[in-house]
Design an enzyme around this catalytic site. Structure first.
Site, mmCIF file in Angstrom:
data_model
loop_
_atom_site.group_PDB
_atom_site.id
_atom_site.type_symbol
_atom_site.label_atom_id
_atom_site.label_comp_id
_atom_site.label_asym_id
_atom_site.label_seq_id
_atom_site.Cartn_x
_atom_site.Cartn_y
_atom_site.Cartn_z
ATOM 1 N N ARG A 55 55.311 45.335 50.616
ATOM 2 C CA ARG A 55 55.292 44.520 49.395
ATOM 3 C C ARG A 55 55.436 45.337 48.123
ATOM 4 O O ARG A 55 55.769 44.802 47.068
ATOM 5 C CB ARG A 55 54.004 43.662 49.341
ATOM 6 C CG ARG A 55 52.731 44.450 49.278
ATOM 7 C CD ARG A 55 51.522 43.568 49.505
ATOM 8 N NE ARG A 55 50.804 43.260 48.275
ATOM 9 C CZ ARG A 55 49.618 42.655 48.237
ATOM 10 N NH1 ARG A 55 49.027 42.256 49.351
ATOM 11 N NH2 ARG A 55 49.023 42.415 47.106
ATOM 12 N N ASN A 78 50.859 37.180 49.868
ATOM 13 C CA ASN A 78 51.386 38.503 49.500
ATOM 14 C C ASN A 78 51.455 39.385 50.749
ATOM 15 O O ASN A 78 52.454 40.055 51.014
ATOM 16 C CB ASN A 78 50.500 39.190 48.463
ATOM 17 C CG ASN A 78 50.291 38.333 47.233
ATOM 18 O OD1 ASN A 78 51.065 37.415 46.994
ATOM 19 N ND2 ASN A 78 49.263 38.608 46.468
ATOM 20 N N GLU A 124 46.501 36.222 56.637
ATOM 21 C CA GLU A 124 47.552 37.056 56.047
ATOM 22 C C GLU A 124 48.170 38.015 57.065
ATOM 23 O O GLU A 124 48.950 38.881 56.721
ATOM 24 C CB GLU A 124 47.029 37.807 54.811
ATOM 25 C CG GLU A 124 45.662 38.446 54.968
ATOM 26 C CD GLU A 124 45.073 38.966 53.644
ATOM 27 O OE1 GLU A 124 45.785 39.018 52.642
ATOM 28 O OE2 GLU A 124 43.892 39.342 53.657
ATOM 29 N N ARG A 168 38.741 39.119 43.655
ATOM 30 C CA ARG A 168 38.961 40.379 44.373
ATOM 31 C C ARG A 168 37.868 41.357 43.924
ATOM 32 O O ARG A 168 37.828 41.718 42.744
ATOM 33 C CB ARG A 168 40.336 40.954 44.030
ATOM 34 C CG ARG A 168 41.517 40.118 44.492
ATOM 35 C CD ARG A 168 42.824 40.774 44.019
ATOM 36 N NE ARG A 168 43.997 40.274 44.698
ATOM 37 C CZ ARG A 168 44.875 39.437 44.131
ATOM 38 N NH1 ARG A 168 44.701 39.002 42.906
ATOM 39 N NH2 ARG A 168 45.941 39.052 44.810
ATOM 40 N N HIS A 179 43.675 47.604 32.021
ATOM 41 C CA HIS A 179 42.586 46.772 31.488
ATOM 42 C C HIS A 179 42.908 46.249 30.105
ATOM 43 O O HIS A 179 42.530 45.143 29.727
ATOM 44 C CB HIS A 179 41.285 47.584 31.453
ATOM 45 C CG HIS A 179 40.584 47.569 32.768
ATOM 46 N ND1 HIS A 179 39.741 48.544 33.180
ATOM 47 C CD2 HIS A 179 40.623 46.673 33.765
ATOM 48 C CE1 HIS A 179 39.284 48.262 34.383
ATOM 49 N NE2 HIS A 179 39.816 47.123 34.754
ATOM 50 N N ARG A 188 35.713 37.325 47.598
ATOM 51 C CA ARG A 188 36.277 37.977 48.788
ATOM 52 C C ARG A 188 35.559 39.305 49.002
ATOM 53 O O ARG A 188 35.385 40.088 48.056
ATOM 54 C CB ARG A 188 37.786 38.231 48.586
ATOM 55 C CG ARG A 188 38.397 38.886 49.820
ATOM 56 C CD ARG A 188 39.900 38.996 49.699
ATOM 57 N NE ARG A 188 40.292 40.029 48.744
ATOM 58 C CZ ARG A 188 41.555 40.266 48.416
ATOM 59 N NH1 ARG A 188 42.535 39.541 48.922
ATOM 60 N NH2 ARG A 188 41.862 41.215 47.557
ATOM 61 N N CYS A 220 46.247 31.535 48.141
ATOM 62 C CA CYS A 220 45.895 32.295 46.936
ATOM 63 C C CYS A 220 46.825 33.479 46.690
ATOM 64 O O CYS A 220 46.530 34.317 45.852
ATOM 65 C CB CYS A 220 44.446 32.773 47.020
ATOM 66 S SG CYS A 220 44.155 33.900 48.382
HETATM 67 C C1 PEP Z 1 47.422 38.210 49.458
HETATM 68 O O1 PEP Z 1 47.605 39.097 50.291
HETATM 69 O O2 PEP Z 1 48.204 37.258 49.263
HETATM 70 C C2 PEP Z 1 46.215 38.233 48.599
HETATM 71 C C3 PEP Z 1 45.902 37.198 47.849
HETATM 72 O O3 PEP Z 1 45.455 39.337 48.599
HETATM 73 P P1 PEP Z 1 45.858 40.754 47.931
HETATM 74 O O4 PEP Z 1 47.068 40.503 47.049
HETATM 75 O O5 PEP Z 1 44.656 41.178 47.161
HETATM 76 O O6 PEP Z 1 46.146 41.596 49.108
HETATM 77 MG MG MG Z 2 46.016 40.450 50.916
#
Ligand code: PEP
Ligand code: MG
Length: 580
Positions: free
Chosen positions: A467, A456, A433, A298, A191, A334, A504
């Site tokens: 990831r 992501n 995703e 988020r 933070h 979201r 995103c």
């Molecule tokens: C993603 O998966 O690209 C995304 C934007 O969500 P998160 O990174 O929160 O999983």
């Molecule tokens: Mg995601």
């Protein structure tokens, strides 16, 4: 001269005189107690917690008067940790069964929390331990009767160093004279780092031993771009850092000039550039960097580090602060994307062999419809105040969309029955995703108002690359032909159904990928605030027509490495073209 390395937590370069602040861990002695003093020690613990709560409440009111409401989220988080009954219950248990004093027991509780947090994969969540540490440090100080000294006054260019700074510390520093901060612990997603970026305060974190042996007043250079700290720099280093600083500030200054300019290509095609956020501070930072709203909020943070779920009003309060921070621009909220490695308290998923493929995101929300509806009602209620959209995470098929939308309809009926206003035509989108959602994109597009591609996770699931596994990071390839083909298919399906395609994931914020994403036809890109102007700069130098040719050209290559080489050569040519 000495060079120390840490984590580049907040960009910018600053020079000044070091001032070490004593925010070291409170020294705590642990000693045995007799069973007659258990009650006394427990009372000392609860009293210190109460004093800390009063301190934080009064800090909150003082800050509300001086810095406004925008930055109070951090204090709220600390108050929530303090109110967690398990903190008292676990520590009291250690006092009672271990027969040790309250300070020793509290320190042991902190060690337990550290171990739990250290085993979390997600770096963002792992770093939430710093909030717990800050709170427990405050309680320990109060137990020992130590007052947390306010920061001394500084004149001129000062660089503050401490074992750690809490977000509240940052809010109280004098920005005119304090030019940068250095800490021994913490990382990019703590933070304190998020707030430092929102306040434009250069920061290097995780510099071990910075507070131990350096005298106050020594000259230092903090490089928040590279994560380097130079102590007592020689003339040459000073000169080169000065020109790096000037160059960085010049680029920032030039970029900031483009804030009011529209995000359009040379041939007049508009792409909405928005920001990704988790806390209200980031909302104002998105606007400062020229974002035209929030493409991904988020909401997980509100649900983490607490024994209970936030109720509807608490959620509404936070969503409202976020909407106010980005007003009059749109806010895309979201729904809870927990599970996997983002565990909520009380969720024991240790029996899941594959948490990334387990009960997470929309599956988790659908498994607790009452809690899910609380979130949906809170989102609907804030939609009465301004432009709000909603997205469901990790959709893998039509049943999930229909089930989520059915609960949204129930939530609307409940609000109507109570006479509570909301925007009934709220736009509903899904995150694409999971490869199944790519394959089904044409069907999903008929059921929703927009797509938001989470690259992501899409890259992770398409390439079967974890990831967060650093050993596999070289195989985590956004330009992999399979990923590019998925992106093309998603945009085609969205446009075929007449809905916008947004992206995103992190990919949106890398200027290298802009020509491809533009050329594929994405309508909106949402990214970290800092990237917005960098992406806009490239966007304003491209034509849609040329980007479409570049994107098409990528499909002639069969490996990510080849695509990348091709793309880099095209970007260089593109920039040259626009200068000519
Ligand atoms: C993603 O998966 O690209 C995304 C934007 O969500 P998160 O990174 O929160 O999983
Ligand atoms: Mg995601």
């Amino acid at each position: 001269m000495q060079v120390l390395h840490g984590i580049a937590a907040s960009p910018g370069i600053a020079m000044g005189k070091l001032c070490v602040i004593d925010r070291h861990q409170t020294t705590v002695s642990e000693y045995p107690i007799s069973s007659d003093t258990v009650i006394h020690e427990t009372a000392r613990l609860t009293q210190a917690i109460e004093i800390t709560r009063i301190d934080l409440e009064s800090l909150k009111s003082r800050l509300a008067e001086t810095t406004g409401e925008a930055h109070l989220f951090f204090i709220e988080v600390h108050l929530m940790i303090l109110a967690d009954e398990r903190l008292v219950a676990e520590t009291t248990e250690i006092i009672r069964t271990g027969l040790i004093n309250a300070e020793g027991a509290l320190r042991r509780t902190l060690h337990r929390y550290r171990e739990k947090f250290a085993s979390i994969n997600d770096p963002y969540l792992r770093e939430r331990i710093s909030d717990v540490e800050t709170v427990i440090e405050r309680v320990l100080r109060n137990m020992n009767g130590q007052v947390v000294e306010p920061f001394p006054q500084h004149n001129g260019h000062t660089i503050l160093a401490a074992h750690d700074f809490s977000p509240a510390d940052l809010l109280q520093i004098d920005r005119k004279n304090i030019k940068a901060i250095i800490t021994e612990i913490g990382g990019r997603t703590s933070h304190t780092a998020i707030l430092a970026r929102a306040l434009d305060l250069p920061a290097v974190m995780g510099v071990e031993g910075i507070t131990d042996f350096l005298p106050d007043g020594v000259a230092v250079i903090v490089d928040g771009l590279s994560g380097t700290v130079h102590i007592d720099p020689d003339q040459e280093t000073f000169q080169s850092s000065l020109s790096r600083k000037q160059h960085y500030e010049y680029v920032e200054y030039e970029l900031l000039k483009s804030v009011p300019l529209p995000a359009v290509t040379l041939d007049g095609h508009e792409v909405h550039l928005l920001g990704n956020v988790e806390i209200p501070e980031e909302g104002s930072s998105v606007l400062k960097h020229g974002g035209s709203g929030v493409g991904l909020y988020r909401t997980e943070m509100l649900f983490m580090n607490r024994p209970d779920m936030p109720d509807e009003d608490e959620q509404l309060g936070l969503y409202r602060s976020m909407l106010q921070a980005v007003a009059p621009h749109p806010l895309t909220i979201r729904t809870l994307d927990a599970g996997g490695d983002k565990l909520l308290e009380g969720m024991d998923r240790s029996e899941e062999a594959n948490p990334a493929l387990g009960v997470r995101a929309i599956r988790l929300s659908l498994s607790m419809p009452d809690e899910f509806k609380k979130q949906l009602r809170a989102i609907l209620r804030v939609s009465a105040d301004g432009p709000v959209r909603i997205i469901f995470p990790m959709i893998s098929g039509m049943e999930e969309v229909r089930a989520a939308k059915a609960l949204l309809e129930e939530a609307k009926l409940e609000l109507s029955a109570s006479g509570i206003p909301f925007y009934s035509a709220i736009k509903v989108g899904v995150m694409i995703e999971i490869p199944a959602a790519v394959t089904l994109a044409d069907l999903l597009a008929r059921e929703v108002d927009f797509f938001s591609v989470g690259t992501n996770d899409l890259i992770q699931y398409t390439l079967a690359i974890d990831r967060s596994n650093e050993q596999l990071s070289h195989l985590y390839q956004p330009l992999h032909p399979a990923v590019l083909r998925s992106l093309r298919r998603i945009v085609q399906a969205a446009h075929g159904a007449g809905i916008p395609a947004c992206l995103c994931g992190e990919m949106a914020g890398d200027p290298l990928y802009l020509p491809v994403l533009l050329g594929l036809g994405f309508d909106e890109l949402s990214m970290g605030a800092w990237s917005i102007l960098r992406v806009k700069q490239i966007l304003r130098r491209c034509t849609l027509e040329r980007a479409a040719r570049i994107a098409e050209g990528c499909f002639a290559y069969s490996t990510a490495g080849e695509v990348e080489m091709y793309l880099k050569s095209q970007i260089t040519m593109n920039v040259t073209e626009s200068i000519d």
